[in-house]
Design a protein around this motif. Sequence first.
Motif, PDB file in Angstrom:
ATOM      1  N   THR A 299      -3.692 -14.696  -5.932  1.00  0.00           N
ATOM      2  CA  THR A 299      -4.662 -13.708  -6.409  1.00  0.00           C
ATOM      3  C   THR A 299      -4.049 -12.313  -6.491  1.00  0.00           C
ATOM      4  O   THR A 299      -4.439 -11.512  -7.343  1.00  0.00           O
ATOM      5  CB  THR A 299      -5.911 -13.673  -5.512  1.00  0.00           C
ATOM      6  N   ILE A 300      -3.087 -12.019  -5.590  1.00  0.00           N
ATOM      7  CA  ILE A 300      -2.404 -10.729  -5.695  1.00  0.00           C
ATOM      8  C   ILE A 300      -1.626 -10.657  -7.008  1.00  0.00           C
ATOM      9  O   ILE A 300      -1.696  -9.659  -7.740  1.00  0.00           O
ATOM     10  CB  ILE A 300      -1.455 -10.514  -4.500  1.00  0.00           C
ATOM     11  N   ALA A 301      -0.898 -11.709  -7.320  1.00  0.00           N
ATOM     12  CA  ALA A 301      -0.112 -11.738  -8.554  1.00  0.00           C
ATOM     13  C   ALA A 301      -1.002 -11.717  -9.793  1.00  0.00           C
ATOM     14  O   ALA A 301      -0.599 -11.229 -10.854  1.00  0.00           O
ATOM     15  CB  ALA A 301       0.779 -12.978  -8.572  1.00  0.00           C
ATOM     16  N   TYR A 302      -2.217 -12.222  -9.655  1.00  0.00           N
ATOM     17  CA  TYR A 302      -3.131 -12.267 -10.803  1.00  0.00           C
ATOM     18  C   TYR A 302      -3.771 -10.907 -11.066  1.00  0.00           C
ATOM     19  O   TYR A 302      -3.774 -10.418 -12.198  1.00  0.00           O
ATOM     20  CB  TYR A 302      -4.211 -13.314 -10.566  1.00  0.00           C
ATOM     21  N   SER A 303      -4.330 -10.284 -10.003  1.00  0.00           N
ATOM     22  CA  SER A 303      -5.095  -9.063 -10.243  1.00  0.00           C
ATOM     23  C   SER A 303      -5.065  -8.075  -9.080  1.00  0.00           C
ATOM     24  O   SER A 303      -5.884  -7.165  -9.027  1.00  0.00           O
ATOM     25  CB  SER A 303      -6.553  -9.422 -10.562  1.00  0.00           C
ATOM     26  N   GLY A 304      -4.134  -8.249  -8.158  1.00  0.00           N
ATOM     27  CA  GLY A 304      -3.941  -7.257  -7.113  1.00  0.00           C
ATOM     28  C   GLY A 304      -4.969  -7.269  -6.017  1.00  0.00           C
ATOM     29  O   GLY A 304      -5.161  -6.259  -5.329  1.00  0.00           O
ATOM     30  N   TYR A 305      -5.662  -8.398  -5.799  1.00  0.00           N
ATOM     31  CA  TYR A 305      -6.624  -8.493  -4.711  1.00  0.00           C
ATOM     32  C   TYR A 305      -6.358  -9.756  -3.898  1.00  0.00           C
ATOM     33  O   TYR A 305      -5.642 -10.667  -4.336  1.00  0.00           O
ATOM     34  CB  TYR A 305      -8.061  -8.472  -5.215  1.00  0.00           C
ATOM     35  N   TYR A 306      -6.961  -9.834  -2.694  1.00  0.00           N
ATOM     36  CA  TYR A 306      -6.795 -11.023  -1.863  1.00  0.00           C
ATOM     37  C   TYR A 306      -7.869 -11.047  -0.785  1.00  0.00           C
ATOM     38  O   TYR A 306      -8.543 -10.052  -0.510  1.00  0.00           O
ATOM     39  CB  TYR A 306      -5.408 -11.059  -1.211  1.00  0.00           C
ATOM     40  N   ILE A 307      -8.008 -12.207  -0.164  1.00  0.00           N
ATOM     41  CA  ILE A 307      -8.861 -12.382   1.007  1.00  0.00           C
ATOM     42  C   ILE A 307      -8.033 -13.047   2.095  1.00  0.00           C
ATOM     43  O   ILE A 307      -7.194 -13.908   1.821  1.00  0.00           O
ATOM     44  CB  ILE A 307     -10.120 -13.223   0.689  1.00  0.00           C
ATOM     45  N   VAL A 308      -8.272 -12.628   3.341  1.00  0.00           N
ATOM     46  CA  VAL A 308      -7.496 -13.155   4.458  1.00  0.00           C
ATOM     47  C   VAL A 308      -8.392 -13.209   5.690  1.00  0.00           C
ATOM     48  O   VAL A 308      -9.318 -12.404   5.840  1.00  0.00           O
ATOM     49  CB  VAL A 308      -6.252 -12.270   4.710  1.00  0.00           C
TER      50      VAL A 308
ATOM     51  N   LEU B 276     -11.427  -8.525   2.618  1.00  0.00           N
ATOM     52  CA  LEU B 276     -11.204  -8.520   1.183  1.00  0.00           C
ATOM     53  C   LEU B 276     -10.507  -7.227   0.799  1.00  0.00           C
ATOM     54  O   LEU B 276     -11.033  -6.128   1.039  1.00  0.00           O
ATOM     55  CB  LEU B 276     -12.536  -8.606   0.417  1.00  0.00           C
ATOM     56  N   SER B 277      -9.304  -7.337   0.245  1.00  0.00           N
ATOM     57  CA  SER B 277      -8.600  -6.183  -0.304  1.00  0.00           C
ATOM     58  C   SER B 277      -8.906  -6.139  -1.792  1.00  0.00           C
ATOM     59  O   SER B 277      -8.463  -7.004  -2.561  1.00  0.00           O
ATOM     60  CB  SER B 277      -7.096  -6.297  -0.061  1.00  0.00           C
ATOM     61  N   ILE B 278      -9.673  -5.151  -2.206  1.00  0.00           N
ATOM     62  CA  ILE B 278     -10.246  -5.092  -3.547  1.00  0.00           C
ATOM     63  C   ILE B 278      -9.499  -4.064  -4.384  1.00  0.00           C
ATOM     64  O   ILE B 278      -9.315  -2.914  -3.951  1.00  0.00           O
ATOM     65  CB  ILE B 278     -11.745  -4.738  -3.470  1.00  0.00           C
ATOM     66  N   ASN B 279      -9.098  -4.441  -5.560  1.00  0.00           N
ATOM     67  CA  ASN B 279      -8.356  -3.544  -6.445  1.00  0.00           C
ATOM     68  C   ASN B 279      -9.339  -2.668  -7.220  1.00  0.00           C
ATOM     69  O   ASN B 279      -9.730  -2.978  -8.343  1.00  0.00           O
ATOM     70  CB  ASN B 279      -7.487  -4.353  -7.397  1.00  0.00           C
ATOM     71  N   THR B 280      -9.740  -1.540  -6.601  1.00  0.00           N
ATOM     72  CA  THR B 280     -10.701  -0.648  -7.245  1.00  0.00           C
ATOM     73  C   THR B 280     -10.061   0.235  -8.314  1.00  0.00           C
ATOM     74  O   THR B 280     -10.755   1.050  -8.931  1.00  0.00           O
ATOM     75  CB  THR B 280     -11.409   0.244  -6.206  1.00  0.00           C
ATOM     76  N   ASN B 281      -8.769   0.076  -8.558  1.00  0.00           N
ATOM     77  CA  ASN B 281      -8.146   0.807  -9.666  1.00  0.00           C
ATOM     78  C   ASN B 281      -8.719   0.363 -11.006  1.00  0.00           C
ATOM     79  O   ASN B 281      -8.589   1.068 -12.010  1.00  0.00           O
ATOM     80  CB  ASN B 281      -6.634   0.608  -9.636  1.00  0.00           C
ATOM     81  N   TYR B 282      -9.390  -0.786 -11.015  1.00  0.00           N
ATOM     82  CA  TYR B 282     -10.046  -1.231 -12.238  1.00  0.00           C
ATOM     83  C   TYR B 282     -11.374  -0.509 -12.475  1.00  0.00           C
ATOM     84  O   TYR B 282     -12.043  -0.763 -13.482  1.00  0.00           O
ATOM     85  CB  TYR B 282     -10.272  -2.741 -12.191  1.00  0.00           C
ATOM     86  N   CYS B 283     -11.766   0.350 -11.568  1.00  0.00           N
ATOM     87  CA  CYS B 283     -12.956   1.174 -11.821  1.00  0.00           C
ATOM     88  C   CYS B 283     -12.570   2.603 -12.183  1.00  0.00           C
ATOM     89  O   CYS B 283     -13.435   3.404 -12.541  1.00  0.00           O
ATOM     90  CB  CYS B 283     -13.897   1.171 -10.613  1.00  0.00           C
ATOM     91  N   TYR B 284     -11.304   2.933 -12.088  1.00  0.00           N
ATOM     92  CA  TYR B 284     -10.856   4.322 -12.206  1.00  0.00           C
ATOM     93  C   TYR B 284     -10.976   4.813 -13.643  1.00  0.00           C
ATOM     94  O   TYR B 284     -10.415   4.221 -14.570  1.00  0.00           O
ATOM     95  CB  TYR B 284      -9.414   4.430 -11.722  1.00  0.00           C
TER      96      TYR B 284
END
Length: 577
Positions: free
Chosen positions: A322-331, A340-348
């Motif tokens: 998921t990191i390689a796909y869109s920069g997020y992951y769950i652990v 959940l590490s959420i890639n909020t750069n997609y809201c910028y």
Amino acid sequence: MDTWQFMLFLILISGVASSKDLGTQQFFDGFPDDVWDSLETEDVISIVSQFIEELTSSDSLSSRDLNPALLETDGERTVVFCEACHLGVGRLIDAYANGTSLDVIFNRTVDLCINLNISSPMFCENMIEISKPQVSWIITHKNLTAKDVCGVIFGSPTLKVLHLADTHFDPYYKPGSNAVCDEIFFCCREESGPVKAPEDSAGFWGDYRACDLPKWTVEAIYEHILAEHPDISFIIWTGDLVPHDVWNTSREGNLNIIRESVATVAQYFPSIPVFPALGNHEADPLNAFSQPYIDNEFSMDWLYGEVASLWQTWLPEDVATTIAYSGYYIVDVFPDLRLLSINTNYCYGYNWWLLYDSVDPGEVLEWMAGELQRAEDDAVYVYLISHIPSGHDDCHYTWSREYSKIVARYEGVIAGIFYGHTHKDHFQMFFDPDDPSRPIEVGFVAQSQTTYSDLNSGYKIYTIDGGHENSTYTVLDHENWYFDLDRANFEMVPTFELLYSAKEAYNMPDLSPQSHLDLIYEMAQNNSATFDLFYRNYVKAGRPRMEEGCDEDCKSDLLCRLLVADTSDRSICRLVL
């Protein structure tokens, strides 16, 4: 004598001590039968209760009153002692319920105190004797449980979490170079041009002007954290590692900074789990995060693939996809806590790729909602970490609205929300969309390590409810540390200080959403001293910002920022302010 020493004393006289080598149940299985036989005619719970008032006052006793060997403990044993307390006290409560005599338990407790070499006979006899009246009264007027008693002894075990944000270290920083150059994003470097006045030269440890940190300052921060906080359970690292080069970046240059930053954190915190998130400065060009289906020269593979590999330093292999796909992951942080590490750069809003497709780029929101639903089904808690706060002015209003809806739907699952990006120290409120007067979550926005711009360097340490069977992982308090840059550059050494602790500084009963809303109400009053204090902490006591101050317009804007999590609807500001 401190509270931990009292805990040990009470646990030991209750017959529930543990050792480094024996598990809790092993200890009980091996506890002398004659001791248990004698205890079954009495109730040691009273001895636990009797010290609630007297033995929690450190003025009455000193460490010499107890056997020093009993005081040698470490943090890892807290949970074992807590479990032992529940087991032992529960057994004693049962004995009392079956007709145990309080007089017998007092007498036998004296014997245990002496025979187990907890302290001297005189101490054991007199401390227990003077406590009989009030303890007897409490026992006969209160239906105590093991949870009640052990909760008083231990409180709830807690964990410490370090939040690093916006490091922005500059490998080309040069002390003495020009800090007021014409090209504002390239000051404090060799190429910054001549220094025209002594006060224009860059300081050794950093500079208040438009400059990021030299690496040795980052290392000094980490060294201080290690010395001051040896009990950190894990680290949240919410991105922005690359300096403010803006247009003068390159993919390889950014990756070199990211690699070196990851290696430095791993070097200083080798045994502590780290959970990172991506910042907008990691991209090249700045802020440009294309959708996963963009597979041409603008693809994010160069960044996502690299961090998927680098973050394997701390993360399990199965999150790389998921990191390689869109920069997020769950652990899984713990069996009952996921992150959940959420890639909020997609809201910028400065991400030009939103012009091409702004409908949930990267399927971040869809993924987030799905994982929260799975967590709800599994009855576990979740932390959300990301770089850009959902309520930041630059977060696209549609994305922000949908994100806030998801947070509201899963408020019972979400135990904490953590951001960076602003370089300031503040928070963000979430409200029930069906009842806007009800606050439901708080997002904590951590201060930057960089001094860019006009700020001091700082970091945040959370105390969370964790480490026990019924952990909620809510934030109970947070400490905020800094060093004054003027002083550091003058004395040639950074002096780290505690700037404030949230509950104490703002006189908050807890860090619940309602308490944060009450704080905003208090700060909104005219001439609020609490707001003045908050603003000082917000800018980390940075001299230029303090000199600039915060007028009424500034105050109104800042308080509104605290209230907004959904940039599509700012009506809450009119409702509260």
